[in-house]
Motif scaffolding. Structure first.
Motif, PDB file in Angstrom:
ATOM      1  N   MET A   1      13.799 -13.344  10.487  1.00  0.00           N
ATOM      2  CA  MET A   1      13.072 -12.850  11.491  1.00  0.00           C
ATOM      3  C   MET A   1      11.456 -12.799  11.302  1.00  0.00           C
ATOM      4  SD  MET A   1      13.659 -12.068  14.825  1.00  0.00           S
ATOM      5  CE  MET A   1      15.473 -11.275  15.025  1.00  0.00           C
ATOM      6  N   SER A   2      10.551 -13.049  12.198  1.00  0.00           N
ATOM      7  CA  SER A   2       9.398 -13.102  11.736  1.00  0.00           C
ATOM      8  C   SER A   2       8.540 -11.965  12.105  1.00  0.00           C
ATOM      9  CB  SER A   2       8.437 -14.331  12.392  1.00  0.00           C
ATOM     10  OG  SER A   2       8.451 -14.076  13.641  1.00  0.00           O
ATOM     11  N   LEU A   3       7.488 -11.497  11.460  1.00  0.00           N
ATOM     12  CA  LEU A   3       6.556 -10.307  11.622  1.00  0.00           C
ATOM     13  C   LEU A   3       6.199 -10.294  13.323  1.00  0.00           C
ATOM     14  CD1 LEU A   3       4.465  -8.450  10.553  1.00  0.00           C
ATOM     15  CD2 LEU A   3       2.912 -10.393  10.534  1.00  0.00           C
ATOM     16  N   SER A   4       6.087 -11.194  13.845  1.00  0.00           N
ATOM     17  CA  SER A   4       5.665 -11.072  15.085  1.00  0.00           C
ATOM     18  C   SER A   4       6.893 -10.940  16.267  1.00  0.00           C
ATOM     19  CB  SER A   4       5.065 -12.470  15.754  1.00  0.00           C
ATOM     20  OG  SER A   4       6.042 -13.515  15.589  1.00  0.00           O
ATOM     21  N   HIS A   5       8.039 -10.569  15.686  1.00  0.00           N
ATOM     22  CA  HIS A   5       9.138 -10.534  16.433  1.00  0.00           C
ATOM     23  C   HIS A   5       9.828  -9.043  16.273  1.00  0.00           C
ATOM     24  CE1 HIS A   5       9.226 -14.437  18.280  1.00  0.00           C
ATOM     25  NE2 HIS A   5      10.143 -14.121  19.059  1.00  0.00           N
ATOM     26  N   LYS A   6      10.025  -8.888  14.912  1.00  0.00           N
ATOM     27  CA  LYS A   6      10.683  -7.486  14.646  1.00  0.00           C
ATOM     28  C   LYS A   6       9.449  -6.650  14.065  1.00  0.00           C
ATOM     29  CE  LYS A   6      14.542  -6.250  11.970  1.00  0.00           C
ATOM     30  NZ  LYS A   6      15.032  -6.846  10.867  1.00  0.00           N
ATOM     31  N   ASN A   7       9.801  -5.477  14.217  1.00  0.00           N
ATOM     32  CA  ASN A   7       8.989  -4.529  13.290  1.00  0.00           C
ATOM     33  C   ASN A   7       7.544  -4.679  13.721  1.00  0.00           C
ATOM     34  OD1 ASN A   7      11.033  -3.803  11.707  1.00  0.00           O
ATOM     35  ND2 ASN A   7      10.662  -5.657  10.455  1.00  0.00           N
ATOM     36  N   LYS A   8       7.277  -4.589  15.108  1.00  0.00           N
ATOM     37  CA  LYS A   8       6.157  -4.900  15.864  1.00  0.00           C
ATOM     38  C   LYS A   8       4.949  -3.870  15.700  1.00  0.00           C
ATOM     39  CE  LYS A   8       5.746  -7.944  19.052  1.00  0.00           C
ATOM     40  NZ  LYS A   8       6.020  -9.168  20.148  1.00  0.00           N
ATOM     41  N   PHE A   9       5.241  -2.840  15.706  1.00  0.00           N
ATOM     42  CA  PHE A   9       4.539  -1.596  15.859  1.00  0.00           C
ATOM     43  C   PHE A   9       4.370  -1.044  14.427  1.00  0.00           C
ATOM     44  CE2 PHE A   9       3.216   2.319  18.595  1.00  0.00           C
ATOM     45  CZ  PHE A   9       1.837   1.846  18.442  1.00  0.00           C
ATOM     46  N   GLY A  10       3.175  -0.902  13.904  1.00  0.00           N
ATOM     47  CA  GLY A  10       2.577  -0.334  12.531  1.00  0.00           C
ATOM     48  C   GLY A  10       1.621   0.523  12.695  1.00  0.00           C
ATOM     49  N   MET A  11       1.617   1.582  11.529  1.00  0.00           N
ATOM     50  CA  MET A  11       0.452   2.373  11.529  1.00  0.00           C
ATOM     51  C   MET A  11      -0.666   1.915  10.237  1.00  0.00           C
ATOM     52  SD  MET A  11       0.767   6.643  10.365  1.00  0.00           S
ATOM     53  CE  MET A  11       1.117   7.427  11.915  1.00  0.00           C
ATOM     54  N   PHE A  12      -1.675   1.939  10.747  1.00  0.00           N
ATOM     55  CA  PHE A  12      -2.813   1.597   9.880  1.00  0.00           C
ATOM     56  C   PHE A  12      -3.137   2.662   9.321  1.00  0.00           C
ATOM     57  CE2 PHE A  12      -6.183  -2.314   9.583  1.00  0.00           C
ATOM     58  CZ  PHE A  12      -5.953  -2.139   8.358  1.00  0.00           C
ATOM     59  N   ILE A  13      -3.433   2.793   8.086  1.00  0.00           N
ATOM     60  CA  ILE A  13      -4.052   4.101   7.522  1.00  0.00           C
ATOM     61  C   ILE A  13      -5.278   3.869   6.825  1.00  0.00           C
ATOM     62  CG2 ILE A  13      -3.831   6.267   6.083  1.00  0.00           C
ATOM     63  CD1 ILE A  13      -0.683   6.197   6.990  1.00  0.00           C
ATOM     64  N   HIS A  14      -6.413   4.196   6.930  1.00  0.00           N
ATOM     65  CA  HIS A  14      -7.677   4.111   6.112  1.00  0.00           C
ATOM     66  C   HIS A  14      -7.951   5.571   5.388  1.00  0.00           C
ATOM     67  CE1 HIS A  14      -8.432   0.212   7.990  1.00  0.00           C
ATOM     68  NE2 HIS A  14      -9.380   0.088   7.173  1.00  0.00           N
ATOM     69  N   TRP A  15      -7.717   5.316   4.113  1.00  0.00           N
ATOM     70  CA  TRP A  15      -7.813   6.750   3.464  1.00  0.00           C
ATOM     71  C   TRP A  15      -8.305   6.651   2.159  1.00  0.00           C
ATOM     72  CZ3 TRP A  15      -4.223   9.880   0.333  1.00  0.00           C
ATOM     73  CH2 TRP A  15      -4.635  11.355   0.265  1.00  0.00           C
ATOM     74  N   GLY A  16      -9.530   7.338   1.855  1.00  0.00           N
ATOM     75  CA  GLY A  16      -9.979   7.275   0.507  1.00  0.00           C
ATOM     76  C   GLY A  16     -10.994   8.288   0.304  1.00  0.00           C
ATOM     77  N   PRO A  17     -11.701   8.570  -0.661  1.00  0.00           N
ATOM     78  CA  PRO A  17     -12.808   9.615  -0.863  1.00  0.00           C
ATOM     79  C   PRO A  17     -13.829   9.557   0.181  1.00  0.00           C
ATOM     80  CG  PRO A  17     -13.012   8.077  -2.583  1.00  0.00           C
ATOM     81  CD  PRO A  17     -11.882   7.681  -1.737  1.00  0.00           C
ATOM     82  N   TYR A  18     -14.059   8.481   0.870  1.00  0.00           N
ATOM     83  CA  TYR A  18     -14.899   8.483   2.112  1.00  0.00           C
ATOM     84  C   TYR A  18     -14.640   9.641   3.102  1.00  0.00           C
ATOM     85  CZ  TYR A  18     -11.352   4.763   3.025  1.00  0.00           C
ATOM     86  OH  TYR A  18     -10.118   4.228   3.272  1.00  0.00           O
ATOM     87  N   ALA A  19     -13.441   9.863   3.201  1.00  0.00           N
ATOM     88  CA  ALA A  19     -12.929  11.015   4.217  1.00  0.00           C
ATOM     89  C   ALA A  19     -13.784  12.210   3.814  1.00  0.00           C
ATOM     90  CB  ALA A  19     -11.364  11.278   3.936  1.00  0.00           C
ATOM     91  N   ILE A  20     -14.164  12.486   2.728  1.00  0.00           N
ATOM     92  CA  ILE A  20     -14.976  13.419   2.378  1.00  0.00           C
ATOM     93  C   ILE A  20     -16.112  13.717   3.382  1.00  0.00           C
ATOM     94  CG2 ILE A  20     -16.054  15.148   0.552  1.00  0.00           C
ATOM     95  CD1 ILE A  20     -14.510  13.597  -1.436  1.00  0.00           C
ATOM     96  N   THR A  21     -17.036  12.635   3.374  1.00  0.00           N
ATOM     97  CA  THR A  21     -18.228  12.489   4.172  1.00  0.00           C
ATOM     98  C   THR A  21     -17.952  12.843   5.630  1.00  0.00           C
ATOM     99  OG1 THR A  21     -18.167  10.430   4.757  1.00  0.00           O
ATOM    100  CG2 THR A  21     -18.801  10.504   2.536  1.00  0.00           C
ATOM    101  N   GLY A  22     -16.832  12.552   6.193  1.00  0.00           N
ATOM    102  CA  GLY A  22     -16.374  12.736   7.709  1.00  0.00           C
ATOM    103  C   GLY A  22     -17.328  11.850   8.668  1.00  0.00           C
ATOM    104  N   LEU A  23     -17.744  10.843   7.824  1.00  0.00           N
ATOM    105  CA  LEU A  23     -18.704  10.050   8.589  1.00  0.00           C
ATOM    106  C   LEU A  23     -17.990   8.564   8.925  1.00  0.00           C
ATOM    107  CD1 LEU A  23     -22.007  10.364   6.188  1.00  0.00           C
ATOM    108  CD2 LEU A  23     -21.650  11.458   8.829  1.00  0.00           C
ATOM    109  N   GLN A  24     -17.516   8.023   7.785  1.00  0.00           N
ATOM    110  CA  GLN A  24     -17.058   6.630   8.117  1.00  0.00           C
ATOM    111  C   GLN A  24     -16.669   6.010   7.002  1.00  0.00           C
ATOM    112  OE1 GLN A  24     -18.029   2.860   8.500  1.00  0.00           O
ATOM    113  NE2 GLN A  24     -17.384   2.445  10.493  1.00  0.00           N
ATOM    114  N   GLU A  25     -15.435   5.097   7.059  1.00  0.00           N
ATOM    115  CA  GLU A  25     -15.013   4.397   5.770  1.00  0.00           C
ATOM    116  C   GLU A  25     -16.120   3.773   5.013  1.00  0.00           C
ATOM    117  OE1 GLU A  25     -14.335   3.134   8.767  1.00  0.00           O
ATOM    118  OE2 GLU A  25     -14.823   1.145   8.689  1.00  0.00           O
TER     119      GLU A  25
END
Ligand code: GLC
Length: 402
Positions: A1-25
């Motif tokens: 089964m391909s990526l485009s059919h099953k498991n279609k919805f995913g959570m992207f998580i951008h997380w790193g020390p840039y979060a400390i700035t509260g500005l942007q990645e």
């Protein structure tokens, strides 16, 4: 089964020390923070409230089947126990392998794990790639160029990532390096034979990655595996204080449209410096998930319905799943009814997915389509009494069982 059919919805998580700035990645570049200041701030990263199970359970609640995690963004800071650079989470006061913790939580709850990895690396000594016209603006050592060393470094890091954290669902390279070197994707596949690789790497890969509002004006079926992505916030992927959040309507309509055309979708949140997906981010995610969950998975494993239903006025995409037709009115409806000219037979049932309730229908003449000959062929399948106003902030999806 391909990526485009099953498991279609995913959570992207951008997380790193840039979060400390509260500005942007990309705060280091976009807010011209001096290197020393940024790097010493990064080495103080201490996300004491990081609880990966909370993230995974939130993704589950949102109907998501996988999480794509930023192992290293352009700033070069590594969120795992890498032997290739000291600039990593193990050397902060936190001192724990955040990727390992997330991988374990995913495994425990049956969540697939995907990895994001940035090709630009503003910290690494040989990180500058003169071939790449973009996202190189903050490379620390612009006068030192050795793209072979850079590739060797990336290969060593990729080997760690794809060896030490269990089975990985997809690999998300970021920023195409503009150097063709198939050996990198070959390595990825050798280490994880079932993995899907995106198209922002060193050779073609398996799936394309339209981002943000890209292509929103175009309507087409994806012939290639596709994973679209956007963040709940308009200005940043990483945590941003005072973020400008998209409307529910904007996100749901885009997701419905991309998915109905065959794409998967990654919706991003940016946890804060303590490791928390704040209430604000969670609420913005859940307003989309609330709609998505009511779709009862009709967007997963659906096939295009080739019938031209002859529907006027409303833009739609038709799919088939388990013998039922799903009409996706991805911009909503202009009235409380839909008239279908080309219907195979009288339906057994019609349902509004948004509410789950059955819809009334009849086979009838309608004044707008009136033909004086009054031949029975001119009768339409008229689905009416749809409470479209109640769902004005959502795409409307109708299920028909013929
Ligand atoms: C863009 C952004 C980057 C982000 C990525 C997500 O490339 O520049 O910050 O990580 O999109 O797809």
């Amino acid at each position: 089964m391909s990526l485009s059919h099953k498991n279609k919805f995913g959570m992207f998580i951008h997380w790193g020390p840039y979060a400390i700035t509260g500005l942007q990645e990309q705060a280091l570049a976009r807010y011209s923070i001096p290197y020393d200041e940024y790097e010493s701030m990064a080495m103080q990263f201490n996300p004491v409230d990081f609880d990966p199970e909370k993230w995974v359970l939130l993704a589950k609640k949102a109907g998501m089947k996988y999480i794509c995690f930023t192992t290293k963004h352009h700033d070069g800071f590594c969120m795992w126990d890498t032997k290739e650079t000291d600039y990593n989470i193990m050397n902060t006061p936190y001192g724990k392998d955040t990727l390992k913790m997330l991988a374990e939580a995913c495994q425990k709850h049956g969540m697939l794990l995907s990895l994001y990895y940035s090709n630009p690396d503003w910290h690494y000594k040989y990180g500058y790639n003169p071939e790449c016209p973009t996202h190189q603006w903050k490379a620390k050592y612009k006068d030192i160029v050795d793209t072979q060393k850079l590739r060797d470094f990336i290969k060593a890091q990729v080997t760690e990532l794809l060896t030490n954290y269990g089975s990985i669902y997809t690999f998300f390279w970021d920023i195409p390096p503009c150097i063709e070197d198939p050996s990198l994707n070959e390595l990825v596949r050798e280490l994880q034979p079932d993995i899907y690789i995106n198209d922002r790497g060193w050779s073609e890969g398996d799936f394309s990655t339209p981002e943000r509002e890209y292509e929103s004006a175009e309507s087409k079926r994806y012939t290639r595996m596709t994973e679209a992505c956007n963040s709940v916030g308009q200005q940043s992927w990483g945590y941003r204080i005072g973020e400008d959040f998209y409307t529910k309507r904007h996100l749901c309509c885009a997701i419905d449209r991309f998915m109905a055309q065959g794409a998967s979708y990654l919706l991003n949140v940016g946890p804060d410096a303590k490791g928390v997906i704040t209430t604000e981010y969670e609420q913005n995610l859940m307003k989309v998930a609330d709609w998505y969950n009511r779709m009862e998975g009709c967007l997963e494993c659906a096939e295009p319905d080739p019938t031209d239903y002859g529907i006027r006025h409303n833009k739609y995409i038709a799919n088939i799943k388990n013998g039922k037709t799903y009409l996706h009115f991805y911009e909503g409806l202009i009235s409380d009814s839909v008239a279908i000219k080309n219907y195979p037979n009288e339906p057994r049932s019609v349902r509004l997915m948004n509410s789950g309730e059955s819809l009334k229908f009849d086979i009838t003449f309608l004044p707008e389509f009136f033909n004086m000959s009054k031949s029975t062929q001119d009768k339409l399948l008229h689905i009416y009494g749809i409470d479209a106003d109640q769902f004005a902030d959502e795409p409307i999806v109708i299920e028909i069982e013929w």
